[in-house]
Motif scaffolding. Structure first.
Motif, PDB file in Angstrom:
ATOM      1  N   THR A 146      -4.095 -12.817 -28.186  1.00  0.00           N
ATOM      2  CA  THR A 146      -5.087 -11.786 -28.396  1.00  0.00           C
ATOM      3  C   THR A 146      -4.895 -10.985 -29.512  1.00  0.00           C
ATOM      4  OG1 THR A 146      -4.018 -10.166 -26.876  1.00  0.00           O
ATOM      5  CG2 THR A 146      -5.430 -11.766 -25.933  1.00  0.00           C
ATOM      6  N   PHE A 147      -3.482 -11.003 -30.164  1.00  0.00           N
ATOM      7  CA  PHE A 147      -3.352  -9.788 -31.421  1.00  0.00           C
ATOM      8  C   PHE A 147      -2.083 -10.575 -31.760  1.00  0.00           C
ATOM      9  CE2 PHE A 147      -1.228  -6.570 -33.367  1.00  0.00           C
ATOM     10  CZ  PHE A 147      -2.131  -5.951 -33.996  1.00  0.00           C
ATOM     11  N   GLU A 148      -2.110 -10.696 -33.104  1.00  0.00           N
ATOM     12  CA  GLU A 148      -0.855 -10.937 -33.849  1.00  0.00           C
ATOM     13  C   GLU A 148      -0.814 -10.254 -35.339  1.00  0.00           C
ATOM     14  OE1 GLU A 148      -0.527 -15.000 -35.264  1.00  0.00           O
ATOM     15  OE2 GLU A 148      -2.639 -15.268 -34.754  1.00  0.00           O
ATOM     16  N   ASN A 149       0.470 -10.117 -35.796  1.00  0.00           N
ATOM     17  CA  ASN A 149       0.600  -9.791 -37.199  1.00  0.00           C
ATOM     18  C   ASN A 149       1.729 -10.569 -37.804  1.00  0.00           C
ATOM     19  OD1 ASN A 149       3.425  -8.953 -36.067  1.00  0.00           O
ATOM     20  ND2 ASN A 149       2.911  -6.850 -35.866  1.00  0.00           N
ATOM     21  N   ALA A 150       2.584 -10.103 -38.775  1.00  0.00           N
ATOM     22  CA  ALA A 150       3.253 -11.042 -39.820  1.00  0.00           C
ATOM     23  C   ALA A 150       4.369 -11.530 -38.886  1.00  0.00           C
ATOM     24  CB  ALA A 150       3.841 -10.273 -40.979  1.00  0.00           C
ATOM     25  N   TRP A 151       4.888 -10.977 -37.725  1.00  0.00           N
ATOM     26  CA  TRP A 151       6.069 -11.324 -37.053  1.00  0.00           C
ATOM     27  C   TRP A 151       5.766 -11.999 -36.031  1.00  0.00           C
ATOM     28  CZ3 TRP A 151      10.293 -11.319 -40.068  1.00  0.00           C
ATOM     29  CH2 TRP A 151      10.267 -10.362 -40.956  1.00  0.00           C
ATOM     30  N   GLY A 152       4.528 -12.162 -35.404  1.00  0.00           N
ATOM     31  CA  GLY A 152       4.134 -13.062 -34.193  1.00  0.00           C
ATOM     32  C   GLY A 152       3.290 -12.305 -33.390  1.00  0.00           C
ATOM     33  N   VAL A 153       3.108 -12.622 -32.116  1.00  0.00           N
ATOM     34  CA  VAL A 153       1.963 -12.193 -31.205  1.00  0.00           C
ATOM     35  C   VAL A 153       2.791 -11.092 -30.530  1.00  0.00           C
ATOM     36  CG1 VAL A 153       1.394 -14.638 -30.736  1.00  0.00           C
ATOM     37  CG2 VAL A 153       3.016 -13.285 -29.295  1.00  0.00           C
ATOM     38  N   CYS A 154       1.466 -10.296 -30.017  1.00  0.00           N
ATOM     39  CA  CYS A 154       2.054  -8.883 -29.402  1.00  0.00           C
ATOM     40  C   CYS A 154       2.783  -9.018 -28.057  1.00  0.00           C
ATOM     41  CB  CYS A 154       0.666  -8.143 -29.419  1.00  0.00           C
ATOM     42  SG  CYS A 154      -0.219  -8.701 -28.014  1.00  0.00           S
ATOM     43  N   ASP A 155       3.601  -8.113 -27.879  1.00  0.00           N
ATOM     44  CA  ASP A 155       4.275  -8.101 -26.674  1.00  0.00           C
ATOM     45  C   ASP A 155       3.727  -8.485 -25.251  1.00  0.00           C
ATOM     46  OD1 ASP A 155       6.471  -7.354 -28.307  1.00  0.00           O
ATOM     47  OD2 ASP A 155       6.618  -5.357 -27.549  1.00  0.00           O
ATOM     48  N   GLU A 156       2.311  -8.068 -25.123  1.00  0.00           N
ATOM     49  CA  GLU A 156       1.637  -8.512 -23.974  1.00  0.00           C
ATOM     50  C   GLU A 156       1.539  -9.982 -23.909  1.00  0.00           C
ATOM     51  OE1 GLU A 156      -1.565  -5.786 -22.906  1.00  0.00           O
ATOM     52  OE2 GLU A 156      -1.298  -5.483 -24.633  1.00  0.00           O
ATOM     53  N   ASP A 157       1.035 -10.650 -25.006  1.00  0.00           N
ATOM     54  CA  ASP A 157       0.927 -11.984 -24.985  1.00  0.00           C
ATOM     55  C   ASP A 157       2.255 -12.787 -24.897  1.00  0.00           C
ATOM     56  OD1 ASP A 157      -1.553 -11.419 -25.783  1.00  0.00           O
ATOM     57  OD2 ASP A 157      -1.399 -11.957 -27.882  1.00  0.00           O
TER      58      ASP A 157
END
Length: 636
Positions: free
Chosen positions: A405-416
């Motif tokens: 549902t969300f990601e940035n340079a380091w990976g997916v968000c903690d919820e995912d």
């Protein structure tokens, strides 16, 4: 007149470039000094040391930097050297070289802002893992503005020296004279390589001053060279047999028995009364979770409201310390239960297959063991290490598109990430196996971005928001977990890999290693605080104790609840320490020793305790020996 002749010679361009290098280094050093002025304890002597030692390292750094240019100037004949085409080629190389210096200086500002140190082995990692780092930079900083400023500054510097530079590429020279000059210039970096390291000129009393006195580009050279330090060559040591005799006494516990009389064999049989408790172990390792964030430890920002509550409902270890300042150090200690040997973490070293890990121990007991990571696990060699030491790998490539549902340079968000961990746990449960999941979060990491609308701090506004988002995600994960059948038979562990910041005025600021460890298992584990001093190397034996499992062990750590360690082993990639009895015994390269008394946040030099030095040497020397002699492998 003679100096002017040198400037107008073939090597004049290098002299001009060297002055630019030193001037920019001086400027960067001064800007960083102003930024952390309050931490430097500045005096006239300290001021002189920072700039005198700084000039020393600047000269060493430039001697390395110009090696290929010296070679080029030696071999290019005058006819080519004085041609118009070569003039334009020289302009290009000169401008690019200045651009590298300017870029390095700008980068040092941001690196100092993040870590409060000059470039070091972390910067080397950033050069290796370019995809994550470049993406992180793009998401964190206004790069178009920075690049424009860099080009403008580089062009301006070149314009100032162009006239003088032109005179240096319009000269005649004989090969013999060039050879003599080149050999002299090559002798400088050669002698530096053989005799100088980052401790050759050091201000011992204040770490900030030390870092300011160094040169960032030199630090990168040094980090490449010293990615692993031979223990006996760089640190005080003792006879190996004596060290292992000492170690056997230090790691002996009330429920252990050595299986061999061989003094170099640390293998022990660990016995607990009663039956094994095959609880699941759901381990959440949180990126950069400092103890100081928690209200229990004086935090006032209210960024861990859920974990503050969870801590009150958990077995909460309040005097617990990280072994290092990097994620791979935390992983090393939490899985291997081994002190932080000098150089890179074992996770990143060659020949790290088949190690004696918590994963291998639990796998041998019938557990399904998984390493679950939000990003690409090739970063820092994590997938290779865990995949070859008892764990199945689940990283970003294992996520389906609709699971992100969300990601940035380091990976997916903690919820995912936690949703995926829940799925992995369900699969293990369905197969009838107990499970141990090592989950590694990434949201508390620059650029500090996360899904909007989850907490009351906007995304991309700094670390506080990232910490509070992780806190939110953990609470949501535990609420969801309660709906699953395996919940009532599971130990939920929350622990940090390291603190958010490791910078301090002293070599190893102890308060910057203090992290939380809590075991949340309502109906299984009684909620209470444990104030025994321990570190991440004690985690694996303590988990095995909570499981009440007999096992064969090579772990350096102890079950905190049964055999109180009352010591912590902490370090950087070069500095290694033993924290015990309110004092820190610190070993540094060149076989130097420092000792500090610890009184809350106050850390002062004190008289060395020889018994504690002996213990520190024992731990670190034997750990290094076992790794290099394959004595810490699971099947040996």
């Amino acid at each position: 007149m003679k100096f002017r002749n040198i400037l107008q010679s073939r090597y004049g361009g290098l002299i001009i470039f060297s002055f630019i290098f030193i001037a920019l280094s001086f400027l960067v050093r001064t800007i960083l000094l102003i930024k952390d002025f309050q931490n430097v304890e500045l005096s006239i002597i300290r001021f002189f040391q920072i700039y005198a030692f700084g000039l020393f390292y600047d000269l060493v750094a430039i001697s390395y930097f110009i090696i290929p240019f010296v070679f080029y100037l030696l071999i290019v004949p005058d006819k080519i050297f004085n041609s118009k085409i070569h003039r334009w080629i020289s302009y290009a190389f000169f401008i690019v070289s200045i651009g590298i210096l300017v870029f390095s200086g700008i980068g040092e500002w941001f690196f100092w802002e993040e870590f409060s140190v000059r470039y070091n082995f972390i910067a080397v990692d950033y050069l290796v893992y370019t995809h994550e780092v470049i993406s992180n930079i793009k998401e964190s900083y206004p790069m178009p503005i920075i690049i424009f400023g860099m080009l403008l500054l580089s062009g301006g510097i070149f314009a100032l020296v162009k006239k003088q530079f032109d005179s240096s590429i319009n000269s005649q020279s004989k090969f013999v004279s060039r050879l003599i000059t080149s050999v002299v210039l090559w002798m400088i970096p050669t002698m530096a390589f053989l005799t100088i390291d980052k401790t050759s000129a050091e201000i011992q009393e204040n770490t900030y001053s030390n870092e300011l006195a160094h040169n960032g580009i030199y630090q990168i050279f040094s980090a490449f060279r010293n990615n692993e330090l031979d223990y006996k060559s760089f640190y005080q040591s003792m006879d190996d047999k004596e060290a292992f005799t000492n170690l056997r006494e230090l790691i002996k516990t009330s429920n252990s028995e050595f299986i061999s009389k061989d003094v170099f064999d640390v293998t022990r049989k660990i016995n607990y009364l009663g039956e094994d408790k095959k609880y699941n172990v759901m381990m959440i390792t949180v990126e950069s979770l400092s103890g100081s964030f928690f209200t229990r430890f004086g935090g006032t920002s209210n960024i861990t409201p859920n974990m503050d509550t969870i801590a009150q409902q958990s077995l909460f270890f309040t005097n617990f310390y990280a072994t290092g300042t990097r994620t791979v150090r935390g992983m090393e200690a939490l899985t291997l239960s081994i002190p932080p040997t000098p150089g890179y973490s074992i996770v990143k070293r060659p020949n790290n297959e088949g190690m004696f890990t918590l994963g291998n121990v639990l796998k041998s007991k019938g557990y399904d063991t998984n390493f679950i990571y939000a990003g690409n696990g090739y970063f820092d060699n994590m997938n290779y290490f865990f995949g070859n030491s008892g764990y199945n790998i689940v990283d970003k490539k294992n996520f389906e598109k609709d699971e992100i549902t969300f990601e940035n340079a380091w990976g997916v968000c903690d919820e995912d990430l936690f949703a995926k961990a829940m799925q992995v746990a369900d699969n293990s449960y369905k197969s009838g196996k107990p499970f141990h999941n090592f989950i590694m979060t990434t949201s508390n990491h620059r650029p500090y971005t996360y899904p909007d609308g989850k907490i009351d701090i906007p995304s991309h506004s700094g670390r506080k928001g990232a910490v509070k988002y992780t806190d939110y995600a953990i609470a949501k994960f535990l609420r969801e977990a309660k709906k699953h059948e395996w919940f009532n038979n599971t130990l939920f562990v929350i622990v940090a890999d390291h603190c958010a910041s490791s910078a301090g005025k002293t070599s190893l600021p102890v308060k910057k290693y203090h992290i939380p460890l809590m075991v949340y298992a309502p109906g299984i584990i009684e909620a209470r605080e444990v104030n025994t001093m321990a570190s991440q190397i004690d985690f694996a034996p303590t988990v095995m104790g909570l499981l009440n499992m007999d096992y064969t062990s090579k772990f350096f750590g102890k079950d905190i609840l049964l055999d109180q360690p009352d010591r912590a082993l902490i370090g950087t990639y070069q500095k290694i320490g033993l924290l015990k009895n309110n004092s820190l015994t610190l070993q540094l390269p060149t076989k130097r020793i420092e000792s500090y008394s610890i009184d809350n946040d106050d850390q002062k030099s004190c008289e060395l305790n020889k018994s504690e030095l002996r213990e520190a040497i024992t731990y670190y020397q034997t750990a290094s020996y076992l790794f290099h002699h394959k004595g810490y492998n699971f099947n040996n």
